[in-house]
Scaffold this active site. Structure first.
Site, PDB file in Angstrom:
ATOM      1  N   CYS A 334       0.895  -1.178   0.000  1.00 35.04           N
ATOM      2  CA  CYS A 334       0.000   0.000   0.000  1.00 35.04           C
ATOM      3  C   CYS A 334       0.920   1.211   0.000  1.00 35.04           C
ATOM      4  CB  CYS A 334      -0.867  -0.009   1.248  1.00 35.04           C
ATOM      5  SG  CYS A 334      -1.877  -1.476   1.360  1.00 35.04           S
ATOM      6  N   PRO A 337       1.413   7.856  -0.482  1.00 36.74           N
ATOM      7  CA  PRO A 337       2.160   8.649  -1.462  1.00 36.74           C
ATOM      8  C   PRO A 337       3.612   8.226  -1.671  1.00 36.74           C
ATOM      9  CG  PRO A 337       1.942   9.848   0.602  1.00 36.74           C
ATOM     10  CD  PRO A 337       1.129   8.604   0.755  1.00 36.74           C
ATOM     11  N   GLY A 338       4.136   7.350  -0.849  1.00 32.63           N
ATOM     12  CA  GLY A 338       5.457   6.816  -1.159  1.00 32.63           C
ATOM     13  C   GLY A 338       6.528   7.108  -0.117  1.00 32.63           C
ATOM     14  N   LYS A 340       7.224   5.658   2.715  1.00 31.82           N
ATOM     15  CA  LYS A 340       7.953   4.479   3.210  1.00 31.82           C
ATOM     16  C   LYS A 340       8.737   3.821   2.076  1.00 31.82           C
ATOM     17  CE  LYS A 340       4.890   3.919   7.081  1.00 31.82           C
ATOM     18  NZ  LYS A 340       3.745   4.734   6.647  1.00 31.82           N
ATOM     19  N   GLU A 358      -0.200   0.492  -5.591  1.00 34.46           N
ATOM     20  CA  GLU A 358      -1.203   1.456  -5.120  1.00 34.46           C
ATOM     21  C   GLU A 358      -2.474   1.293  -5.930  1.00 34.46           C
ATOM     22  OE1 GLU A 358      -1.600   3.654  -2.557  1.00 34.46           O
ATOM     23  OE2 GLU A 358      -3.543   3.979  -3.519  1.00 34.46           O
ATOM     24  N   ASP A 385      -4.704  -3.540  -7.380  1.00 32.97           N
ATOM     25  CA  ASP A 385      -5.119  -4.010  -6.058  1.00 32.97           C
ATOM     26  C   ASP A 385      -4.075  -5.015  -5.553  1.00 32.97           C
ATOM     27  OD1 ASP A 385      -6.332  -5.179  -3.874  1.00 32.97           O
ATOM     28  OD2 ASP A 385      -8.340  -5.139  -4.777  1.00 32.97           O
ATOM     29  N   ASP A 403       1.124  -1.509   4.838  1.00 31.04           N
ATOM     30  CA  ASP A 403       0.739  -0.252   5.514  1.00 31.04           C
ATOM     31  C   ASP A 403      -0.644   0.150   4.987  1.00 31.04           C
ATOM     32  OD1 ASP A 403       0.743   2.189   6.809  1.00 31.04           O
ATOM     33  OD2 ASP A 403       2.062   3.171   5.374  1.00 31.04           O
ATOM     34  N   CYS A 456      -1.167   3.938  11.203  1.00 30.66           N
ATOM     35  CA  CYS A 456      -1.052   5.185  11.967  1.00 30.66           C
ATOM     36  C   CYS A 456      -2.303   5.317  12.824  1.00 30.66           C
ATOM     37  CB  CYS A 456      -0.825   6.390  11.061  1.00 30.66           C
ATOM     38  SG  CYS A 456      -1.992   6.509   9.715  1.00 30.66           S
TER      39      CYS A 456
HETATM   40  C1  LIG Z   1      -1.742   4.447   4.814  1.00 29.67           C
HETATM   41  S1  LIG Z   1      -1.676   4.745   3.135  1.00 29.67           S
HETATM   42  C2  LIG Z   1      -0.043   4.242   2.724  1.00 29.67           C
HETATM   43  C3  LIG Z   1       1.010   5.246   3.040  1.00 29.67           C
HETATM   44  C4  LIG Z   1       2.339   4.881   2.413  1.00 29.67           C
HETATM   45  N1  LIG Z   1       2.799   3.575   2.806  1.00 29.67           N
HETATM   46  C5  LIG Z   1       3.407   5.894   2.732  1.00 29.67           C
HETATM   47  O1  LIG Z   1       4.219   5.669   3.615  1.00 29.67           O
HETATM   48  O2  LIG Z   1       3.457   6.937   2.062  1.00 29.67           O
HETATM   49  C6  LIG Z   1      -2.586   3.421   2.464  1.00 29.67           C
HETATM   50  C7  LIG Z   1      -2.602   3.394   0.952  1.00 29.67           C
HETATM   51  O3  LIG Z   1      -3.018   2.120   0.535  1.00 29.67           O
HETATM   52  C8  LIG Z   1      -3.828   2.253  -0.629  1.00 29.67           C
HETATM   53  N2  LIG Z   1      -4.636   1.019  -0.733  1.00 29.67           N
HETATM   54  C9  LIG Z   1      -5.767   0.702  -0.065  1.00 29.67           C
HETATM   55  N3  LIG Z   1      -6.187  -0.526  -0.438  1.00 29.67           N
HETATM   56  C10 LIG Z   1      -5.315  -0.995  -1.347  1.00 29.67           C
HETATM   57  C11 LIG Z   1      -5.217  -2.192  -2.106  1.00 29.67           C
HETATM   58  N4  LIG Z   1      -6.118  -3.160  -1.995  1.00 29.67           N
HETATM   59  N5  LIG Z   1      -4.163  -2.341  -2.963  1.00 29.67           N
HETATM   60  C12 LIG Z   1      -3.247  -1.361  -3.088  1.00 29.67           C
HETATM   61  N6  LIG Z   1      -3.294  -0.198  -2.400  1.00 29.67           N
HETATM   62  C13 LIG Z   1      -4.314  -0.013  -1.541  1.00 29.67           C
HETATM   63  C14 LIG Z   1      -4.620   3.506  -0.334  1.00 29.67           C
HETATM   64  O4  LIG Z   1      -5.118   4.057  -1.528  1.00 29.67           O
HETATM   65  C15 LIG Z   1      -3.562   4.378   0.332  1.00 29.67           C
HETATM   66  O5  LIG Z   1      -2.900   5.150  -0.626  1.00 29.67           O
END
Ligand SMILES: C[S@@+](CC[C@H](N)C(=O)[O-])C[C@H]1O[C@@H](n2cnc3c(N)ncnc32)[C@H](O)[C@@H]1O
Length: 532
Positions: A334, A337-338, A340, A358, A385, A403, A456
């Site tokens: 997940c 925005p990137g 991590k 993403e 997904d 995450d 978080c």
């Molecule tokens: C908490 S944020 C991630 C923050 C990111 N790891 C960072 O450090 O910048 C969760 C992200 O997961 C994405 N997301 C949710 N379900 C998902 C899925 N099934 N597959 C891929 N991404 C997904 C959301 O759109 C969101 O951008």
């Protein structure tokens, strides 16, 4: 009646900047120390122009001297002239206003346009203190004409060789296809076709190349700034470079004894002076600044250009604990925005491979942009997904970061933290997705060694309960102690009401750890003998 141009005032921003510059030059004080005395909001706008002046001082002063700006306008405040010329040449490149001090350098600049560019270029050569870019960054005319010359050369060479080849090609085709045509007609058609087609193709390529050519950088790039504070470069000395840069900006490094405890570290952070910074106790390459400078760094050129990454320390712990070695293959499930992903790239010294997945289209674009700007060469962004990723395509994955979307109850910028009203229905839905995601990570990829799970959120439903359920569903994994991985230099762990789970998980809490609120758990695949 309209105001006379000279009675129009120069905007406060420039007058304040000129005042600081004047004091710095007269009293031999550091510009940065003087900026520190200003309110943060104002300090930011002052800093941008003053920094550019400091970087290009010799060139700016030489430009003022050679254009006769002060000689011809003796009442012009020299510090204001320096500030305005800096803005005009290195900053916004325009001064919109009717005040006389604005109009004067603009008019001079128009009169001496070519000369001004030459002066800047010449000055950057002979200044040992200035860390200006090569002259080409400013002399765009020279740059372009050299390229035009090369293109014309290539064009002429091609124009002499290709028609010959084209001619023989077309001629043999005509002779084969139209055997009744006489040799003269065949030759005429061959010459015409070859010349026209070759001309067209070459001209199209030349045009395309010019269209695609990115504009040369307008901002000078300093040598000292090329490394990031949190570098994604594989160089070992990136932190040293960042420290040198900070020292040139008069930041003072506060150091702790080698045996300092986590409590000592937190106490030291709380008592940071406003011009001090520290290196982090847990994460290499993370530098800590007083919170009052948050806005200053947000708008800093190094941050905007992604040479320096601003992130909450808690965010960087996930990649630190997952600890993929250089050359590893990592899946960030997940990713947008990137933040991590960036830190993973840093931990891996930009060597190996990171699949960053993403689901959301817009956030995916941000992910691509951020990782590209930061120079993360090993990131392969994937729009889709994460639950659809299969073992066939991702058989090589060894480390996974999960995450997922969560309630965000630990984020500092929310007005409430844990006394936020609990929405059980929402938490139940989120928990379902989180369990699915972590379980997929544990079961779908055959060669996984370690998995880091983080949220978080400060709710147990999204944290300890997810970990508990996923371990029940996937008994081939065990929890590792996050606290041990941080050499026991940590205080807050999970809830002890979750036996063998709570003590191994980690919480970052805003009040005690001075970070965002984050939960972390680290899993390792059991070896065959551990399963038996
Ligand atoms: C908490 S944020 C991630 C923050 C990111 N790891 C960072 O450090 O910048 C969760 C992200 O997961 C994405 N997301 C949710 N379900 C998902 C899925 N099934 N597959 C891929 N991404 C997904 C959301 O759109 C969101 O951008």
């Amino acid at each position: 009646m309209s105001k006379k141009p000279h009675s129009v005032k120069v905007p406060t921003k420039y007058r304040a900047t000129a005042k600081i510059l004047k004091t710095a030059l007269q009293q031999q004080k550091s510009v940065k120390t003087l900026i520190f005395a200003e309110k943060p909001a104002r300090a930011r706008s002052l800093h941008t122009v003053l920094k550019k002046f400091c970087d290009n001082r010799v060139a700016v002063e030489k430009a003022i001297e050679e254009t006769g700006l002060l000689r011809d306008n003796p009442s012009f405040d020299p510090s204001l002239a320096k500030v305005l010329v800096t803005e005009l040449v290195y900053g916004r490149k325009e001064l919109n206003g009717e005040s006389k001090p604005f109009q004067t350098p603009v008019e001079m600049g128009k009169k001496n346009k070519k000369q001004q560019v030459d002066v800047v270029a010449a000055a950057s050569d002979d200044s040992p203190a200035a860390i200006d870019p090569p002259v080409e960054n400013y002399t765009q005319e020279e740059d372009t004409s050299a390229e035009v010359f090369l293109w014309l050369l290539a064009y002429s060479v091609l124009m002499f060789t290709l028609p010959f080849l084209g001619f023989y090609g077309v001629r043999s085709w005509l002779q084969e296809s139209f055997p009744h045509l006489d040799l003269f007609t065949v030759n005429c058609w061959s010459v015409l076709t070859a010349v026209v087609v070759v001309n067209l193709v070459v001209a199209m390529y030349v045009l395309k190349a010019f269209r695609e050519k990115p504009p040369p950088p307008l901002e000078p790039v300093q040598q000292d700034e090329e490394e990031e504070l949190e570098a994604v470069e594989p160089k070992k000395d990136h932190v040293a470079e960042a420290l040198r840069y900070l020292s040139s900006e008069d930041w003072r490094r506060k150091e702790l004894p080698a045996d300092a405890s986590y409590a000592d570290f937190l106490t030291a952070i709380k008592s940071l002076e406003e011009d001090e910074f520290m290196t982090d106790l847990h994460v290499e390459g993370v530098l800590i600044f007083p919170a009052k400078w948050a806005n200053y760094w947000v708008s800093h050129e190094l941050v905007r250009s992604k040479r320096l990454i601003l992130q909450n320390k808690a965010t960087s712990l996930a990649a630190e604990l997952l600890a993929p070695p250089m050359g590893a293959t990592v899946l960030d499930m997940c990713a947008a925005p990137g933040m991590k992903t960036l830190h993973l790239c840093n931990v891996m010294k930009n060597k190996g491979c990171i699949y960053s997945v993403e689901l959301d289209h817009v956030r995916y674009e941000t992910l691509c942009e951020i990782t590209e700007q930061a120079g993360c060469e090993i990131v392969k962004p994937i729009l889709g997904d994460a639950l659809d990723l299969t073992s066939e395509r991702f058989a090589d994955v060894e480390y996974i970061l999960v995450d997922p979307s969560c309630s965000g109850s630990g984020m500092q910028n929310r007005m409430t933290v844990c006394d936020e009203r609990k929405d059980d229905n929402r938490l139940y839905r989120l928990q379902g997705v989180q369990i699915k995601m972590l379980s997929h990570a544990m079961s779908a990829f055959p060669n996984v060694k370690r998995i880091a799970y983080c949220t978080c959120s400060l709710w147990k439903e999204e944290n300890e309960q997810v970990v508990q359920r996923c371990l029940q569903l996937n008994p081939s994994y065990k929890l590792l102690s996050c606290k041990k991985a941080l050499r026991n230099k940590w205080h807050n762990v999970g809830d002890k009401d979750y036996p063998n789970i709570g003590k191994n998980c980690l919480y970052c809490l805003p009040d005690s750890d001075l970070t965002d609120g984050i939960f972390l758990a680290l899993f390792e695949k059991l070896r065959q003998d551990e399963i038996d």
